[in-house]
Design an enzyme around this catalytic site. Structure first.
Site, PDB file in Angstrom:
ATOM      1  N   GLY A 141       0.797  -1.221   0.000  1.00 39.12           N
ATOM      2  CA  GLY A 141       0.000   0.000   0.000  1.00 39.12           C
ATOM      3  C   GLY A 141       0.829   1.270   0.000  1.00 39.12           C
ATOM      4  N   HIS A 168       2.499   4.357  -5.079  1.00 44.29           N
ATOM      5  CA  HIS A 168       3.138   5.390  -5.901  1.00 44.29           C
ATOM      6  C   HIS A 168       3.244   4.856  -7.329  1.00 44.29           C
ATOM      7  CE1 HIS A 168       6.603   2.817  -5.511  1.00 44.29           C
ATOM      8  NE2 HIS A 168       6.622   2.964  -4.197  1.00 44.29           N
ATOM      9  N   HIS A 215       4.331   1.159  -7.929  1.00 46.36           N
ATOM     10  CA  HIS A 215       3.266   0.157  -7.798  1.00 46.36           C
ATOM     11  C   HIS A 215       2.304   0.236  -8.979  1.00 46.36           C
ATOM     12  CE1 HIS A 215       4.037   1.217  -3.399  1.00 46.36           C
ATOM     13  NE2 HIS A 215       4.306  -0.075  -3.420  1.00 46.36           N
ATOM     14  N   VAL A 217      10.751   2.461 -11.296  1.00 47.34           N
ATOM     15  CA  VAL A 217      10.224   3.797 -11.608  1.00 47.34           C
ATOM     16  C   VAL A 217      10.906   4.791 -10.657  1.00 47.34           C
ATOM     17  CG1 VAL A 217       8.167   5.247 -11.725  1.00 47.34           C
ATOM     18  CG2 VAL A 217       8.042   2.838 -12.396  1.00 47.34           C
ATOM     19  N   ARG A 220       8.761   4.516   1.548  1.00 47.69           N
ATOM     20  CA  ARG A 220       9.596   5.010   2.655  1.00 47.69           C
ATOM     21  C   ARG A 220      10.212   6.376   2.363  1.00 47.69           C
ATOM     22  NH1 ARG A 220      10.782  -0.899   3.401  1.00 47.69           N
ATOM     23  NH2 ARG A 220      10.075  -1.390   5.508  1.00 47.69           N
TER      24      ARG A 220
HETATM   25  P1  AMP Z   1       5.985  -2.738  -1.601  1.00 47.28           P
HETATM   26  O1  AMP Z   1       4.654  -2.090  -1.438  1.00 47.28           O
HETATM   27  O2  AMP Z   1       7.140  -1.890  -1.230  1.00 47.28           O
HETATM   28  O3  AMP Z   1       6.030  -4.122  -0.981  1.00 47.28           O
HETATM   29  O4  AMP Z   1       6.161  -2.994  -3.170  1.00 47.28           O
HETATM   30  C1  AMP Z   1       5.218  -3.746  -3.895  1.00 47.28           C
HETATM   31  C2  AMP Z   1       5.783  -4.043  -5.260  1.00 47.28           C
HETATM   32  O5  AMP Z   1       6.056  -2.820  -5.938  1.00 47.28           O
HETATM   33  C3  AMP Z   1       7.111  -4.820  -5.211  1.00 47.28           C
HETATM   34  O6  AMP Z   1       7.136  -5.793  -6.246  1.00 47.28           O
HETATM   35  C4  AMP Z   1       8.127  -3.743  -5.447  1.00 47.28           C
HETATM   36  O7  AMP Z   1       9.337  -4.212  -6.013  1.00 47.28           O
HETATM   37  C5  AMP Z   1       7.388  -2.850  -6.420  1.00 47.28           C
HETATM   38  N1  AMP Z   1       7.973  -1.502  -6.402  1.00 47.28           N
HETATM   39  C6  AMP Z   1       8.189  -0.704  -5.323  1.00 47.28           C
HETATM   40  N2  AMP Z   1       8.787   0.438  -5.689  1.00 47.28           N
HETATM   41  C7  AMP Z   1       8.964   0.366  -7.035  1.00 47.28           C
HETATM   42  C8  AMP Z   1       9.542   1.235  -8.006  1.00 47.28           C
HETATM   43  N3  AMP Z   1      10.057   2.417  -7.677  1.00 47.28           N
HETATM   44  N4  AMP Z   1       9.538   0.835  -9.293  1.00 47.28           N
HETATM   45  C9  AMP Z   1       9.013  -0.369  -9.653  1.00 47.28           C
HETATM   46  N5  AMP Z   1       8.460  -1.230  -8.781  1.00 47.28           N
HETATM   47  C10 AMP Z   1       8.431  -0.871  -7.489  1.00 47.28           C
END
Ligand code: AMP
Length: 283
Positions: free
Chosen positions: A28, A31, A34, A173, A184
């Protein structure tokens, strides 16, 4: 757009979805990183499921579970705009009911890099992703290259446990100044936000050196280390130049490598990575 919480609700909603089903697991506070995964799933699949779950078992007791940013209303709005069919928002009690005691562990790949700094992290990730896959039963699942080791570990788990799902890893991204998008990043004050560009700047410098012919793993790591050391607000936790699939640290001349790093900027721990490859090289 449908929203479910429990496994029975999820199963009922999932049964109605045309296949192939594409799945994007998230914690969640969404951005563009996601959303890029959800859009890719939307392009490639008949149905799209997104989960939002801040998974307690992948946080160590000293980490930021309670402070982790949350904004479900905004997340739902963004997913609705993309045309997501189903959002699954399980609670910790749904995921880990009393008596829970079964874990999925990928062994060697989780000992290094993030796993060396966060010894219980990947056990939490693989266990929750296995449960999410069992619930959603997607044909395709989308992960970000931002968490490069996570993508490698999940691919290993899927292979080793024969999950019938294709893992698709999507590009990182970034903000206009290169900082990889992350939930974060909201922890950073303005000075820290400026300092945080050192991850992208130092990886870019190493990748440029590689493109100009620098092949020595130690020297590539040193380029990154020296730039982070020059940034007073940043503390390098590790810089790795590793094999992109085995994640084993490389020595000497490298033709293909995952350059990955973790840096503390103030209290915030940030990660980033670049894949470098000699295009003249065929493995
Ligand atoms: P998280 O919510 O941090 O667990 O991320 C969920 C998914 O989004 C994971 O597969 C992450 O690798 C992907 N993700 C997070 N930040 C980015 C980003 N800047 N670019 C591409 N994918 C991302």
């Amino acid at each position: 757009m449908n929203q479910t919480t429990t496994f029975p609700e999820l199963r009922a909603a999932r049964a109605q979805l045309p296949e192939p089903v594409g799945f994007v697991p998230t914690m969640g506070y969404l951005h563009e990183g996601h959303l890029s995964l959800a859009r890719r799933a939307r392009e490639e699949c008949a149905s799209v499921v997104v989960s939002i779950f801040v998974n307690p078992t992948q946080f160590a007791p000293t980490e930021d579970l309670d402070a982790y940013p949350r904004d479900l209303e905004r997340d739902l709005r963004l997913l609705e705009e993309i045309g997501v069919d189903l959002v699954w928002t399980p609670t910790p009690e749904v995921m880990y009911p009393e008596g829970f005691q079964t874990w999925v562990t990928v062994e060697e790949l989780t000992q290094v890099l993030e796993g060396a700094s966060r010894p219980t992290h990947f056990r939490g990730v693989t266990t929750v992703v296995a449960k999410l896959f069992n619930g959603v039963q997607p044909q395709k699942a989308y992960f970000g290259q931002k968490d490069a080791q996570q993508a490698v570990v999940i691919q290993r788990m899927v292979k080793d446990l024969n999950f019938p799902v294709e893992i698709i890893v999507c590009p990182i991204v970034r903000e206009p100044d290169g900082l990889a998008m992350s939930s974060r990043n909201t922890y950073l004050n303005p000075d820290e936000r400026q300092a945080a560009t050192v991850l992208y700047r130092s990886l870019t410098a190493a990748a440029e050196a590689f493109a100009a012919g620098e092949r020595d793993a130690d020297r590539l790591r040193a380029i990154v280390r020296d730039m982070v050391d020059a940034e007073p607000l940043a503390d390098l936790e590790y810089i790795s130049c590793a094999h992109p699939e085995t994640l084993q640290e490389l020595d000497g001349e490298v033709e293909r490598a995952l350059l990955s790093m973790a840096v503390r900027v103030g209290k915030t721990r940030l990660i980033d990575n670049f894949l470098v490859m000699n295009h003249a090289f065929s493995p």
